[in-house]
Design a protein around this motif. Sequence first.
Motif, PDB file in Angstrom:
ATOM      1  N   ALA A 132       0.857  -1.190   0.000  1.00 56.31           N
ATOM      2  CA  ALA A 132       0.000   0.000   0.000  1.00 56.31           C
ATOM      3  C   ALA A 132       0.892   1.239   0.000  1.00 56.31           C
ATOM      4  O   ALA A 132       1.744   1.396   0.874  1.00 56.31           O
ATOM      5  CB  ALA A 132      -0.909  -0.008   1.218  1.00 56.31           C
ATOM      6  N   ALA A 160      -6.496   5.275   3.154  1.00 57.90           N
ATOM      7  CA  ALA A 160      -5.741   4.030   3.315  1.00 57.90           C
ATOM      8  C   ALA A 160      -6.274   3.189   4.468  1.00 57.90           C
ATOM      9  O   ALA A 160      -6.335   1.956   4.380  1.00 57.90           O
ATOM     10  CB  ALA A 160      -4.267   4.351   3.529  1.00 57.90           C
ATOM     11  N   ILE A 201      -6.866  -1.055   4.947  1.00 61.26           N
ATOM     12  CA  ILE A 201      -5.760  -1.763   5.599  1.00 61.26           C
ATOM     13  C   ILE A 201      -6.222  -2.246   6.976  1.00 61.26           C
ATOM     14  O   ILE A 201      -6.352  -1.453   7.908  1.00 61.26           O
ATOM     15  CB  ILE A 201      -4.517  -0.856   5.734  1.00 61.26           C
ATOM     16  CG1 ILE A 201      -4.066  -0.366   4.349  1.00 61.26           C
ATOM     17  CG2 ILE A 201      -3.381  -1.608   6.425  1.00 61.26           C
ATOM     18  CD1 ILE A 201      -2.938   0.633   4.392  1.00 61.26           C
ATOM     19  N   TYR A 235      -3.710  -7.346   7.083  1.00 56.25           N
ATOM     20  CA  TYR A 235      -3.430  -6.879   5.723  1.00 56.25           C
ATOM     21  C   TYR A 235      -2.312  -7.724   5.112  1.00 56.25           C
ATOM     22  O   TYR A 235      -1.229  -7.861   5.699  1.00 56.25           O
ATOM     23  CB  TYR A 235      -3.016  -5.411   5.751  1.00 56.25           C
ATOM     24  CG  TYR A 235      -2.749  -4.819   4.388  1.00 56.25           C
ATOM     25  CD1 TYR A 235      -3.795  -4.570   3.507  1.00 56.25           C
ATOM     26  CD2 TYR A 235      -1.449  -4.523   3.979  1.00 56.25           C
ATOM     27  CE1 TYR A 235      -3.558  -4.036   2.244  1.00 56.25           C
ATOM     28  CE2 TYR A 235      -1.209  -3.984   2.720  1.00 56.25           C
ATOM     29  CZ  TYR A 235      -2.265  -3.752   1.862  1.00 56.25           C
ATOM     30  OH  TYR A 235      -2.023  -3.220   0.614  1.00 56.25           O
ATOM     31  N   VAL A 280       3.150  -1.412   4.119  1.00 57.45           N
ATOM     32  CA  VAL A 280       2.735  -0.034   3.819  1.00 57.45           C
ATOM     33  C   VAL A 280       3.972   0.825   3.590  1.00 57.45           C
ATOM     34  O   VAL A 280       4.946   0.743   4.350  1.00 57.45           O
ATOM     35  CB  VAL A 280       1.892   0.549   4.973  1.00 57.45           C
ATOM     36  CG1 VAL A 280       1.524   2.008   4.681  1.00 57.45           C
ATOM     37  CG2 VAL A 280       0.634  -0.291   5.198  1.00 57.45           C
ATOM     38  N   THR A 340       4.608   4.885   3.253  1.00 61.00           N
ATOM     39  CA  THR A 340       3.872   6.136   3.428  1.00 61.00           C
ATOM     40  C   THR A 340       4.799   7.331   3.610  1.00 61.00           C
ATOM     41  O   THR A 340       5.875   7.217   4.211  1.00 61.00           O
ATOM     42  CB  THR A 340       2.912   6.048   4.627  1.00 61.00           C
ATOM     43  OG1 THR A 340       2.199   7.285   4.767  1.00 61.00           O
ATOM     44  CG2 THR A 340       3.652   5.752   5.921  1.00 61.00           C
ATOM     45  N   VAL A 363       5.821  -0.932   8.207  1.00 58.74           N
ATOM     46  CA  VAL A 363       5.521   0.378   7.621  1.00 58.74           C
ATOM     47  C   VAL A 363       6.843   1.073   7.318  1.00 58.74           C
ATOM     48  O   VAL A 363       7.659   1.306   8.218  1.00 58.74           O
ATOM     49  CB  VAL A 363       4.677   1.250   8.579  1.00 58.74           C
ATOM     50  CG1 VAL A 363       4.384   2.608   7.941  1.00 58.74           C
ATOM     51  CG2 VAL A 363       3.378   0.539   8.952  1.00 58.74           C
TER      52      VAL A 363
END
Length: 445
Positions: free
Chosen positions: A8, A40, A44, A48, A52, A54, A79
């Motif tokens: 994502a 998002a 998510i 998930y 991610v 970001t 992340v």
Amino acid sequence: MPAAMKIAIVDDEKDMRQSISQWLALSGYDTEAFPSAEEALKGIGPDYPGIVVTDIKMPGMDGMQFLKKLMGNDSSLPVIMITGHGDVPMAVEAMRIGAYDFLEKPFNPDRMNELAKKATTARRMTLDSRALRRELSEGGQLMKKLIGSSPVMERLKEDILDLGQADGHVLIEGETGTGKTLVAHALHAVGARAGKKFVLVSCSGFEEDALIKRLFGPMQVDDSQLPAVEEARGGTLVLEDIEALSDAAQAKLLKFINEEGTPPETRIVAICNMQEQDRTCEDALRADLFYRLASLRITVPPLRQRGEDILTLFTRFGEEFADDYGCEPPQVTAQEAAQLLQAPWPGNVRQLYNVAERAVLQERRGSGTIASLLMSDHQDMQPVMTTEGKPLKEYVEAFERMLIDNTMRRHKGSIAAVMEELCLPRRTLNEKMAKYGLQRSDYLG
């Protein structure tokens, strides 16, 4: 290449979202882009299937707030934070909160791919571990479905737990309706293969050629399903009605088992449903195949040997059907309890299940008795008398246990309510609960 994992990408700048998506898509990743953290979060969830990437600085919910939300939902979600020049202290803080890593703009696409590969690998391991824990938890749930505390059922549960940890093939024997397939599921779920494939094939559900093709192939180009021996590789292949295998199918199965070696990569659980009194599974199979499949054996007991489990099962089934049909479960009299315990039950648990449903339907109509249902199923049965010392002491105790169990469950463990309904002093109730192994904690809530 972890192509099945998603990435994502969250960034308010469209060009940046597209650039990152293109870079990662070229490396085989399944990407999805979001213009904001708020958008998002809608896609998510806690499990998930990916990672991610970001930006930190975004209007509305910024990357730090977004990270905190993600960590609150799933602290194991990788992340990767994208930072601008001078935002390194903020990135360090993000790592403290739980970010997997960070990239400083402008970043090298190769570095992005390297981080993505490491993060998706970690994510896959996390999700596989969760799936395995769920399988093991399911094993516990499956064991709970093996209702009953009779000596033969306690022995069966011990056998399942013991053989579940073993590597050898297993033969499950027992009369129709005893729950052999449920035992096969439990064997798989409590063992080392719990996170692997569980494939079930009914050997009596195919013509000979179709069965051989289903088990061993070859499959046609347009077939969407692998042969069962390939589909179950590394897991458990359950063969129901193993006695229905033809000579040709038995020869192919024996060859497959021999090629597997020891310990086998794929465990075979064979279920035998022989009904003839003068024939056994051993008679139906060639000797070399039988002894390979029967290296470990489980015999599922018939219902008539399970004593007061019959009343426990009838009560549980009755409550389930009562919920389904929106009525009260049937109230079992002492005479009906004795009748339930003395019935021959040729159809075993499956037959008891059907009787419980019919009893609930009768209760909803307000007519009929459990005894009448049993008499219609067993024409040779005589009504059980409750006078002159009948039913026997064990029937009385079984009925008493069922009555206390039902009342405790209905009042959710309230001792005072149970004492009032059954007209029992507390000491007597405590003594009877101890005698029958009933714990108040099992009924709370």
